[in-house]
Write a protein that holds these residues in place. Sequence first.
Motif, short mmCIF file in Angstrom:
data_model
loop_
_atom_site.label_atom_id
_atom_site.label_comp_id
_atom_site.label_asym_id
_atom_site.label_seq_id
_atom_site.Cartn_x
_atom_site.Cartn_y
_atom_site.Cartn_z
N MET A 1 5.38 12.47 -17.43
CA MET A 1 4.49 12.74 -16.52
C MET A 1 5.18 12.69 -15.54
O MET A 1 5.86 12.37 -15.11
N TRP A 2 5.03 13.90 -14.43
CA TRP A 2 5.60 14.07 -12.76
C TRP A 2 5.16 13.78 -12.24
O TRP A 2 3.51 14.47 -12.08
N GLY A 3 5.11 13.09 -10.95
CA GLY A 3 4.20 12.78 -9.84
C GLY A 3 5.11 13.08 -9.08
O GLY A 3 6.43 12.20 -8.81
N ARG A 4 4.36 13.51 -7.51
CA ARG A 4 4.80 12.99 -6.33
C ARG A 4 4.36 12.39 -5.29
O ARG A 4 3.60 12.37 -5.49
N ILE A 5 4.73 11.46 -5.10
CA ILE A 5 3.75 10.41 -3.82
C ILE A 5 3.60 11.15 -2.48
O ILE A 5 5.13 11.22 -1.93
N LEU A 6 2.50 11.54 -1.97
CA LEU A 6 2.57 12.37 -0.25
C LEU A 6 2.64 11.80 0.34
O LEU A 6 2.90 11.15 1.53
N ASP A 7 1.70 10.35 0.15
CA ASP A 7 1.49 9.07 1.37
C ASP A 7 2.55 8.05 0.61
O ASP A 7 1.33 7.23 0.18
N VAL A 8 2.79 7.70 1.34
CA VAL A 8 3.73 6.23 0.99
C VAL A 8 3.20 5.26 1.35
O VAL A 8 3.40 4.50 0.31
N GLU A 9 2.79 5.22 2.18
CA GLU A 9 2.24 3.75 2.74
C GLU A 9 1.43 3.83 2.52
O GLU A 9 0.93 2.37 1.53
N ALA A 10 0.23 4.41 1.84
CA ALA A 10 -0.52 4.33 0.98
C ALA A 10 -1.01 4.14 -0.60
O ALA A 10 -1.13 2.92 -1.23
N ALA A 11 0.69 4.68 -1.12
CA ALA A 11 -0.07 4.84 -2.33
C ALA A 11 1.37 3.29 -2.79
O ALA A 11 0.97 2.65 -3.54
N LEU A 12 2.44 2.90 -1.52
CA LEU A 12 2.75 1.84 -1.73
C LEU A 12 1.66 0.31 -1.51
O LEU A 12 2.42 -0.93 -2.40
N ALA A 13 0.72 0.41 -0.42
CA ALA A 13 -0.28 -0.61 -0.15
C ALA A 13 -1.01 -0.79 -0.99
O ALA A 13 -2.03 -1.83 -1.49
N ALA A 14 -1.08 0.18 -2.08
CA ALA A 14 -2.83 0.48 -3.16
C ALA A 14 -1.94 -0.18 -4.01
O ALA A 14 -2.82 -0.92 -5.49
N ARG A 15 -0.73 -0.13 -4.55
CA ARG A 15 -0.02 -0.90 -5.67
C ARG A 15 -0.04 -2.54 -5.99
O ARG A 15 0.10 -3.33 -5.01
N SER A 16 -0.60 -3.30 -7.01
CA SER A 16 -0.06 -4.83 -6.49
C SER A 16 1.81 -4.90 -6.86
O SER A 16 2.53 -4.21 -7.88
N TYR A 17 1.75 -5.93 -6.81
CA TYR A 17 3.44 -6.62 -6.67
C TYR A 17 3.50 -7.64 -7.43
O TYR A 17 2.46 -8.55 -7.10
N ALA A 18 4.66 -8.57 -7.95
CA ALA A 18 4.76 -9.80 -8.78
C ALA A 18 5.29 -10.53 -7.92
O ALA A 18 4.94 -11.49 -7.77
N VAL A 19 6.06 -10.68 -6.89
CA VAL A 19 6.92 -11.84 -6.09
C VAL A 19 6.85 -10.36 -4.56
O VAL A 19 6.63 -9.55 -4.26
N PRO A 20 6.29 -12.16 -3.88
CA PRO A 20 6.19 -11.85 -2.78
C PRO A 20 7.48 -11.67 -1.90
O PRO A 20 8.99 -12.24 -2.20
N GLY A 21 6.95 -11.20 -0.88
CA GLY A 21 8.34 -10.63 0.75
C GLY A 21 7.97 -9.55 0.58
O GLY A 21 6.89 -9.19 0.70
N VAL A 22 9.36 -9.24 2.23
CA VAL A 22 9.84 -8.15 2.71
C VAL A 22 10.32 -7.24 1.98
O VAL A 22 11.50 -7.28 2.07
#
Length: 113
Positions: A1-22
């Motif tokens: 599968m190939w994809g391209r993220i065009l709205d990086v801010e929205a995509a990264l904010a929509a995903r969950s993460y395992a470790v808190p931080g910046v």
Amino acid sequence: MWGRILDVEAALAARSYAVPGVVVVQVNDDIAGGTFALDVDASGHAACSLTTASPDLVIGASDLATLWFGCPHGTPSLSVMHSRGRVRAQARPIGWLSAFFSTTWRRQELTNF
């Protein structure tokens, strides 16, 4: 599968993460490129915005999509991408960044080839 993220801010904010931080991510892309600050709270929820800060991680658009979508056996390892020269860790160890981007979310396979 190939994809391209065009709205990086929205995509990264929509995903969950395992470790808190910046983490500051520089995305190299002609259309959606930029440097983004990704701020993850203790519950794994994220906020993302453009920044002028120095990046912790430099990644191309196709590798960002791979990381975002994950794979059947979990999130692709940034360590593997790093060892193949596909991403650059700047200010943080690649192992920490790999743990940061891990998630419990798994993509659903609708077909088996």
